[in-house]
Design an enzyme around this catalytic site. Sequence first.
Site, mmCIF file in Angstrom:
data_model
loop_
_atom_site.group_PDB
_atom_site.id
_atom_site.type_symbol
_atom_site.label_atom_id
_atom_site.label_comp_id
_atom_site.label_asym_id
_atom_site.label_seq_id
_atom_site.Cartn_x
_atom_site.Cartn_y
_atom_site.Cartn_z
ATOM 1 N N ASN A 1 -3.959 7.545 8.549
ATOM 2 C CA ASN A 1 -4.319 7.040 7.346
ATOM 3 C C ASN A 1 -5.741 6.172 7.221
ATOM 4 O OD1 ASN A 1 -4.515 5.272 4.792
ATOM 5 N ND2 ASN A 1 -2.292 6.294 4.552
ATOM 6 N N ASN A 2 -6.504 6.577 6.278
ATOM 7 C CA ASN A 2 -7.871 6.079 6.195
ATOM 8 C C ASN A 2 -7.763 4.565 6.326
ATOM 9 O OD1 ASN A 2 -7.144 5.853 3.405
ATOM 10 N ND2 ASN A 2 -8.141 7.757 2.928
ATOM 11 N N ASN B 1 0.103 12.235 1.437
ATOM 12 C CA ASN B 1 0.899 11.203 0.809
ATOM 13 C C ASN B 1 1.422 11.399 -0.416
ATOM 14 O OD1 ASN B 1 0.328 9.657 3.349
ATOM 15 N ND2 ASN B 1 -1.579 9.475 2.625
ATOM 16 N N TYR C 1 0.895 -1.229 0.051
ATOM 17 C CA TYR C 1 0.107 -0.137 -0.057
ATOM 18 C C TYR C 1 1.042 1.268 -0.039
ATOM 19 C CZ TYR C 1 -3.642 2.890 2.077
ATOM 20 O OH TYR C 1 -4.483 3.921 2.136
ATOM 21 N N GLU D 1 -12.449 6.336 -4.713
ATOM 22 C CA GLU D 1 -10.971 6.563 -4.244
ATOM 23 C C GLU D 1 -10.481 7.592 -5.344
ATOM 24 O OE1 GLU D 1 -9.739 5.192 -1.325
ATOM 25 O OE2 GLU D 1 -8.370 6.732 -1.659
ATOM 26 N N ASP D 2 -9.887 8.592 -4.701
ATOM 27 C CA ASP D 2 -8.954 9.282 -5.515
ATOM 28 C C ASP D 2 -9.595 10.084 -6.789
ATOM 29 O OD1 ASP D 2 -7.055 9.103 -3.420
ATOM 30 O OD2 ASP D 2 -5.851 7.745 -4.670
ATOM 31 N N ALA E 1 -7.321 22.647 1.616
ATOM 32 C CA ALA E 1 -8.925 22.570 1.782
ATOM 33 C C ALA E 1 -9.434 21.904 0.673
ATOM 34 C CB ALA E 1 -9.370 23.955 2.331
ATOM 35 N N GLY E 2 -9.031 20.744 0.262
ATOM 36 C CA GLY E 2 -9.455 19.884 -0.793
ATOM 37 C C GLY E 2 -10.666 18.917 -0.472
ATOM 38 N N LYS F 1 -6.182 -0.615 -2.522
ATOM 39 C CA LYS F 1 -7.033 -0.682 -1.324
ATOM 40 C C LYS F 1 -7.808 -1.983 -1.052
ATOM 41 C CE LYS F 1 -6.797 3.910 -0.566
ATOM 42 N NZ LYS F 1 -6.776 4.698 0.551
HETATM 43 N N1 LIG Z 1 -3.604 9.931 5.307
HETATM 44 C C1 LIG Z 1 -4.624 9.641 4.805
HETATM 45 O O1 LIG Z 1 -5.622 8.927 5.060
HETATM 46 C C2 LIG Z 1 -5.002 10.717 3.381
HETATM 47 C C3 LIG Z 1 -6.300 10.520 3.000
HETATM 48 C C4 LIG Z 1 -6.699 11.148 1.978
HETATM 49 C C5 LIG Z 1 -5.712 12.288 1.420
HETATM 50 N N2 LIG Z 1 -4.567 12.385 2.069
HETATM 51 C C6 LIG Z 1 -3.474 13.135 1.404
HETATM 52 O O2 LIG Z 1 -4.080 14.654 1.333
HETATM 53 C C7 LIG Z 1 -3.446 15.226 0.178
HETATM 54 C C8 LIG Z 1 -4.668 15.982 -0.510
HETATM 55 O O3 LIG Z 1 -5.407 14.840 -0.924
HETATM 56 P P1 LIG Z 1 -6.985 15.525 -1.455
HETATM 57 O O4 LIG Z 1 -7.625 14.204 -1.982
HETATM 58 O O5 LIG Z 1 -7.709 16.489 -0.504
HETATM 59 O O6 LIG Z 1 -6.539 16.314 -2.763
HETATM 60 P P2 LIG Z 1 -7.174 17.646 -3.190
HETATM 61 O O7 LIG Z 1 -6.467 17.682 -4.787
HETATM 62 O O8 LIG Z 1 -8.770 17.367 -3.236
HETATM 63 O O9 LIG Z 1 -6.863 18.432 -2.427
HETATM 64 C C9 LIG Z 1 -5.702 19.299 -2.090
HETATM 65 C C10 LIG Z 1 -5.803 20.708 -1.777
HETATM 66 O O10 LIG Z 1 -4.343 21.418 -1.262
HETATM 67 C C11 LIG Z 1 -4.632 22.763 -1.903
HETATM 68 N N3 LIG Z 1 -3.126 23.088 -2.300
HETATM 69 C C12 LIG Z 1 -2.338 22.939 -3.088
HETATM 70 N N4 LIG Z 1 -1.206 23.702 -3.141
HETATM 71 C C13 LIG Z 1 -1.188 24.246 -1.859
HETATM 72 C C14 LIG Z 1 -0.519 25.143 -1.389
HETATM 73 N N5 LIG Z 1 0.701 25.548 -1.886
HETATM 74 N N6 LIG Z 1 -0.796 25.934 -0.065
HETATM 75 C C15 LIG Z 1 -2.384 25.471 0.452
HETATM 76 N N7 LIG Z 1 -3.024 24.484 -0.105
HETATM 77 C C16 LIG Z 1 -2.539 23.912 -1.405
HETATM 78 C C17 LIG Z 1 -5.269 22.398 -3.293
HETATM 79 O O11 LIG Z 1 -5.727 23.732 -3.734
HETATM 80 C C18 LIG Z 1 -6.413 21.608 -2.888
HETATM 81 O O12 LIG Z 1 -7.570 22.221 -2.347
HETATM 82 C C19 LIG Z 1 -2.893 14.244 -0.649
HETATM 83 O O13 LIG Z 1 -1.433 14.223 -0.361
HETATM 84 C C20 LIG Z 1 -3.316 12.779 -0.097
HETATM 85 O O14 LIG Z 1 -2.399 11.790 -0.291
HETATM 86 C C21 LIG Z 1 -4.370 11.560 3.000
HETATM 87 O O1 LIG Z 2 -4.114 5.896 0.065
HETATM 88 C C1 LIG Z 2 -3.675 6.434 1.107
HETATM 89 O O2 LIG Z 2 -2.443 6.152 1.512
HETATM 90 C C2 LIG Z 2 -4.577 7.394 1.772
HETATM 91 C C3 LIG Z 2 -5.147 8.235 1.039
HETATM 92 O O3 LIG Z 2 -6.491 7.743 0.421
HETATM 93 C C4 LIG Z 2 -4.830 9.199 0.045
HETATM 94 O O4 LIG Z 2 -5.330 9.428 -0.936
HETATM 95 O O5 LIG Z 2 -3.680 9.600 0.470
HETATM 96 MN MN LIG Z 3 -7.028 8.348 -1.272
#
Ligand SMILES: NC(=O)c1ccc[n+]([C@@H]2O[C@H](COP(=O)([O-])OP(=O)(O)OC[C@H]3O[C@@H](n4cnc5c(N)ncnc54)[C@H](O)[C@@H]3O)[C@@H](O)[C@H]2O)c1
Ligand SMILES: O=C(O)C[C@H](O)C(=O)O
Ligand SMILES: [Mn+2]
EC number: 4.1.1.101
Length: 542
Positions: A449-450, A405, A91, A236-237, A293-294, A165
């Site tokens: 992590n989810n 990530n 993963y 997802e994603d 804030a995505g 996943k």
């Molecule tokens: N740990 C977890 O379980 C987990 C789960 C989901 C997503 N994530 C991580 O979170 C991150 C975002 O994922 P997402 O699905 O929300 O993507 P997304 O594209 O929906 O959101 C990303 C956000 O970050 C903003 N961004 C980009 N550059 C920026 C900057 N310089 N300053 C401030 N904001 C900025 C974008 O405009 C956007 O709103 C990814 O790296 C993903 O791996 C982690």
């Molecule tokens: O895939 C992961 O590790 C967590 C999350 O779904 C992500 O998009 O980063």
């Molecule tokens: Mn994801």
Amino acid sequence: MSFGYDILNNPFKNKGTAFTKEERKELGLEGMLPPYVQTLQEQVDQAYAQFQSKPSDLEKRVFLMTLFNENRVLFYKLFSQHVVEFMPIVYDPTIAETIENYSELFVQPQNATFLSIDDDLDSIKTSLKNAAEGRDIRLIVVTDAEGILGIGDWATNGVDIAVGKLMVYTAAAGIDPSQVLPVVLDAGTNNEELLKDPMYLGNRHERVYGEKYHKFVDTFVEDAEEMFPEMYLHFEDFGRSNAAEILDRYKDKYTVFNDDIQGTGIIVLAGILGALNISGEEMKDQTYVSFGAGSAGTGIVSRVYDEFVQQGMDPEEAKKHFYLVDKQGLLFDDDDTLTPQQKPFARSRSEFDDADSLTTLEAVVKEVHPTILVGTSTQPNTFTEEIVKEMAAHTERPIIFPISNPTKLAEAKAEDLLKWTDGKALIGTGIPVNDIEYNGTTYQIGQANNALVYPGLGLGAIAATATVLDDEMISAAAHSLGGIVDTDKPGAAVLPPVSKLDQFSTTVAKAVADSAVKRGLTREDIKDVDQAIEDTKWEPKY
Ligand SMILES: NC(=O)c1ccc[n+]([C@@H]2O[C@H](COP(=O)([O-])OP(=O)(O)OC[C@H]3O[C@@H](n4cnc5c(N)ncnc54)[C@H](O)[C@@H]3O)[C@@H](O)[C@H]2O)c1
Ligand SMILES: O=C(O)C[C@H](O)C(=O)O
Ligand SMILES: [Mn+2]
């Protein structure tokens, strides 16, 4: 093709060298395998030795994928005996490398379904039928791969996230691997690297948006729901502009789940509840900054906000505890580029003396003194020493979750956060982190992590035959995990460890199933939730 080869080439049926003499005779396998009959454990030991001989994580993953392609029982038995070691290989973070190099590494399609926006919509049903091959599908992970982790648009290559996943679903929660289907929706890609790559295996045109895209997704969802009415559908994603809209479209109609929005919301809330258990502080006193804030950032904010309200705070008052920072800096309500998910939490400029200066995370942290800082920005190393020290100057136990990530995109390293806060930070990271020795204390770092919740959530919903996945079930899941922390031990983690993934997946499943059953949101009459969960679980054995 002989009957024997059909069996050996079917990963759901193949036992390889473990086929007994009798089975070999019966199935037409005589002479097709080396004579010694291995036990499953002998196969596992042999495979593990081979795994260990691989020099890099990527090669380890490629080896495991080969095993997965050959023999599901063997793959999952091996995975179950090395969960902590295998999670980062199977993963996140190694999966990101296989997605970026999908064409170069391609060997076989891994029982996934590949749907293309360029094909006739009528072909979706046929494709799903072909890939399912008569199997009773209960779980689909679908991606359109516009926002793979934080690495962007990978279109067809993103199929690996659906496959990966699902592997975690089975390893963590015992979802029967013959009842799952990974699906990738190829709607084109805006990734120039892919469009130029002569080896790329997906559609070589720009990503399609709008009506045609929605028709494609809708047809897939409706066809899949019709063909597999008991299915739990995991998104997802998907990209920021589509993810929430698609979830909203279906969340009251089918049992659907968006992992990035909802799964991440649950795990971060659980981590925050764990952190507050440790610090002895209360939710109502927290000030929250979301950096990024995505889909994930706003999904988490919405879940944590609901918690404030559930704990009795006035909804308008609760909103004032949140500050969303994105590319433009602090989000204000006069900004017409805000997404529907950002809007409710946008601030008014009149609240600040110098609102125009709040264009960086640093300025916002200085202004609002957050107690919780969550990073979902995809921007590495943006939680700088200065920002973290500024935060720690105004709160005793800063709660800091850099969860972008894969590893290369994390907003900070756990080790640095501990150093900069003199061991005070309560940390959650997206990827797994080894224990850290600091000033004589061993710090365990919770993995926010989810993957720590979505398997249990799916198991609970599937076992309960839940007709929807609603906020109450989601909240129950977060609470079931937030409680499992060791509050007395110095350096304890804010979330339970991955080594107990199977145990707390069952805990989460039970919370979700109970909630569904209690409120009659199930297809079948479930008398005994524990039994239903046990009956749903699959075990890797011959
Ligand atoms: N740990 C977890 O379980 C987990 C789960 C989901 C997503 N994530 C991580 O979170 C991150 C975002 O994922 P997402 O699905 O929300 O993507 P997304 O594209 O929906 O959101 C990303 C956000 O970050 C903003 N961004 C980009 N550059 C920026 C900057 N310089 N300053 C401030 N904001 C900025 C974008 O405009 C956007 O709103 C990814 O790296 C993903 O791996 C982690
Ligand atoms: O895939 C992961 O590790 C967590 C999350 O779904 C992500 O998009 O980063
Ligand atoms: Mn994801």
